[in-house]
Design a protein around this motif. Structure first.
Motif, short mmCIF file in Angstrom:
data_model
loop_
_atom_site.label_atom_id
_atom_site.label_comp_id
_atom_site.label_asym_id
_atom_site.label_seq_id
_atom_site.Cartn_x
_atom_site.Cartn_y
_atom_site.Cartn_z
N ALA A 116 0.84 -1.20 0.00
CA ALA A 116 0.00 0.00 0.00
C ALA A 116 0.86 1.24 0.00
O ALA A 116 0.54 2.24 -0.65
N ALA A 117 1.99 1.19 0.69
CA ALA A 117 2.86 2.36 0.74
C ALA A 117 3.43 2.68 -0.64
O ALA A 117 3.51 3.84 -1.06
N ASP A 118 3.80 1.61 -1.38
CA ASP A 118 4.34 1.83 -2.72
C ASP A 118 3.26 2.34 -3.66
O ASP A 118 3.53 3.06 -4.62
N ALA A 119 2.00 1.94 -3.39
CA ALA A 119 0.92 2.25 -4.33
C ALA A 119 0.29 3.61 -4.11
O ALA A 119 -0.48 4.07 -4.94
N ASP A 174 -4.53 1.31 -2.24
CA ASP A 174 -3.72 2.48 -2.61
C ASP A 174 -4.39 3.79 -2.26
O ASP A 174 -3.74 4.76 -1.90
N GLN A 175 -5.72 3.83 -2.37
CA GLN A 175 -6.49 5.01 -2.02
C GLN A 175 -7.94 4.59 -1.80
O GLN A 175 -8.31 3.46 -2.14
N MET A 177 -12.31 -0.88 -6.02
CA MET A 177 -13.77 -1.00 -6.05
C MET A 177 -14.20 -2.36 -6.60
O MET A 177 -15.32 -2.82 -6.34
N TYR A 178 -13.32 -3.04 -7.33
CA TYR A 178 -13.62 -4.38 -7.83
C TYR A 178 -13.42 -5.42 -6.74
O TYR A 178 -14.37 -5.90 -6.13
N THR A 202 -11.53 4.26 3.54
CA THR A 202 -10.16 4.17 4.04
C THR A 202 -9.40 3.10 3.26
O THR A 202 -10.00 2.28 2.55
N THR A 203 -8.10 3.09 3.43
CA THR A 203 -7.27 2.03 2.84
C THR A 203 -6.84 1.02 3.91
O THR A 203 -5.99 0.17 3.66
N GLN A 204 -7.42 1.09 5.08
CA GLN A 204 -7.03 0.26 6.21
C GLN A 204 -7.79 -1.07 6.19
O GLN A 204 -9.01 -1.09 6.09
N VAL A 205 -7.06 -2.16 6.31
CA VAL A 205 -7.68 -3.47 6.47
C VAL A 205 -7.87 -3.72 7.96
O VAL A 205 -6.92 -3.61 8.74
N PRO A 206 -9.09 -4.03 8.41
CA PRO A 206 -9.30 -4.27 9.84
C PRO A 206 -8.38 -5.38 10.35
O PRO A 206 -8.22 -6.43 9.70
#
Length: 541
Positions: free
Chosen positions: A15-18, A390-391, A407-408, A471-475
């Protein structure tokens, strides 16, 4: 579909790279994406589109007669048409109108009073060489190609880019005409297939033919299509929930025999989706599958198909499980959009997850229809390898912005997670069908969809949607083991997130505060939930 195709080309990255810098939106973005003063006072009722296409020089010429209902009095009207196309004139009630261009929008000074409740028409005459799609359908525009035997092949694909890339209209997702004529003139050697039903074929003196198609039901403008080539045609009938549905297939002539085999997948797909989502939304306009010079697009009642008659996604399984090689990705995914995207359409591009998350989830549903519930779940879980975080999935509103391609796959996993929370497959099916019947042929907001699902599920899903869409956070279900007992809590979540979850074979109700009372030395989460489980560091002594 365009974003899914892009995503298939990405290598996995952190995620940081993206992460990408936030886009700065322009005045033109606001004109395109908002219901501004030149749009808000009128409601599109009927588009009467006539376009002559010249493949020899990649040009078009024509007009659109825009019939609209006046909502409130006004004198200035916004009509969208993208450069480099040029407007020749605009006419109302036999009078030429004055207009000014502002980037890809034209502002028209109306000569007559526009009284609330009346119905009026403005005809826009135009010409030019429309933007040519460089990598269709990844970007939008006209597609000028030749097939494998050298014959001309022309098509349009313009989701995201907008219908105004090739014809003048109110290029705003929240306003769909009630019906539309699409009259396309091509050289005599070519057949045009567009949306709806073919009303007439007229041979003209200049060695061209005009194909008049009519869409009897509301249509979002990016779905309006041109497909012109050397087509063959065969047909069938499907006995569905609302009676007999016509099925029409338009492959290139030299693919006729192959298409008659591959397109047999349409019938079981329709049976599956009608069972889970409700009746096919366009019985009046029929179902068509049309071979196209690009991979695919969900053009309403005329799905564009370019998967080269292979199962999977161009011969690949995007889930990595093997299940996706048992069916044709383009037939299934793009046809799912007839329900999710075409019947129910997002009012704003920022909410395209309503189209794509449900269409991705529909791939798992079709796998379930074919090969069982476990196979469907494995397909969705396997597809998570393509999530980038990524966003956020929901983009800024009012500027025609799209959120993350997540979104997919992430959106599909979110819906699969919600299915676990509902924990009743029949109730879940009624929620999906209820969305379709409640918002039948409508444009919607995210909040309408989210609130409906919460009400019908009897569960407040607001924090679940907020977590996965904004958010981009995975629980993270964080846990500690001590002396054969486990404590656990949610981390990396939005405030107030308290989603129940199945772990170690039982239901837990974690919050962001530590809870205890579970026996064991480790925590294993049901894979159908899109979360992570992680052992927490030991507390300080």
């Amino acid at each position: 579909m365009r974003r899914a195709l892009i995503l298939g080309c990405f290598a996995l990255s952190s995620a940081a790279d993206a992460q990408r810098p936030a886009k700065v939106f322009s005045h033109a973005d606001s004109l395109r994406g908002s219901n501004g003063p030149g749009r808000s006072w009128w409601d599109a009722s009927f588009y009467d589109l006539h376009v002559a296409v010249s493949p020899a020089d990649s040009s078009i010429r024509g007009y659109n007669a825009i019939t609209y209902r006046v909502i409130k009095p006004a004198t200035r009207m916004q009509i969208d048409l993208q450069m480099p196309l040029e407007v020749d004139s605009m006419v109302q009630d036999g009078q030429r109108l004055q207009f000014d261009r502002d980037s890809n929008a034209f502002f028209v000074k109306l000569a007559a009073a526009q009284r609330a409740g009346t119905r009026k028409t403005v005809s826009v005459y135009y010409h030019g060489k429309p933007t040519a799609a460089k990598r269709p359908p990844w970007d939008g525009g006209f597609i000028w190609q030749r097939d494998s035997v050298g014959d001309r092949w022309v098509a349009t694909a313009n989701e995201g880019f907008g219908a105004s890339v090739w014809w003048p209209n109110k290029d705003y997702l929240a306003d769909e005409p009630d019906s539309q004529r699409i009259a396309i003139t091509m050289p005599d050697s070519m057949i045009d297939v567009s949306n709806g039903r073919l009303r007439s074929t007229t041979h003209n003196a200049d060695n061209t033919t005009t194909y008049e198609w009519f869409v009897a039901e509301p249509i979002n403008n990016y779905n309006v299509e041109v497909n012109a080539g050397h087509y063959a045609h065969f047909s069938d009938t499907y006995n569905g929930e609302r009676g007999k549905l016509s099925l029409d297939f338009w492959p290139l002539a030299y693919h006729l025999d192959t298409a008659k085999v591959q397109f047999q997948q349409v019938r079981p797909m329709l049976e599956c989706f009608e069972h889970w989502f409700g009746p096919y939304p366009w019985y009046k306009d029929g179902y068509k599958l049309i071979e196209a010079p690009h991979l695919g697009m969900e053009h309403q009642s005329g799905v564009a198909y370019g998967n080269h008659y292979k199962n999977g996604y161009s011969g690949r399984d995007l889930s990595g499980t093997g299940w996706g090689m048992k069916w044709d990705f383009i037939i299934v995914h793009e046809s799912a959009h007839e329900w999710w995207g075409n019947n129910i359409t997002a009012k704003d591009q920022a909410d395209m997850w309503i189209h794509e998350s449900f269409a991705n989830y529909a791939e798992g549903i079709y796998t379930e229809c074919r090969d069982g519930k476990q196979a469907g779940a494995e397909y969705i879980v396997g597809s998570r390898a393509r999530i980038r975080n990524d966003q956020p999935i929901i983009a800024p509103y009012g500027v025609n912005a799209e959120g993350s391609e997540d979104m997919y796959y992430k959106g599909g996993s979110m819906l699969h997670t919600i299915r676990q929370l509902v924990n009743d497959d029949e109730k879940w099916r009624h929620i999906l069908r209820g969305l379709q019947s409640t918002f039948w042929h409508q444009t919607v907001t995210a909040s309408q969809v989210e609130n409906y699902m919460s009400r019908q599920a009897g569960i407040d899903l607001s924090k679940v949607f907020q977590q996965y869409l904004t958010t981009t956070q995975v629980p993270v279900l964080e846990y500690r083991a001590a002396n054969g007992a486990l404590s656990y809590r949610w981390q990396n979540v939005v405030p107030g997130f308290a989603m129940p979850i199945r772990a170690n074979g039982v239901w837990l109700k974690p919050t962001t505060l530590w809870k205890s009372g579970l026996k064991g030395d480790s925590l294993t989460v049901d894979r159908s939930f899109y979360v992570e489980a992680k052992a927490a560091p030991a507390p300080p002594m």
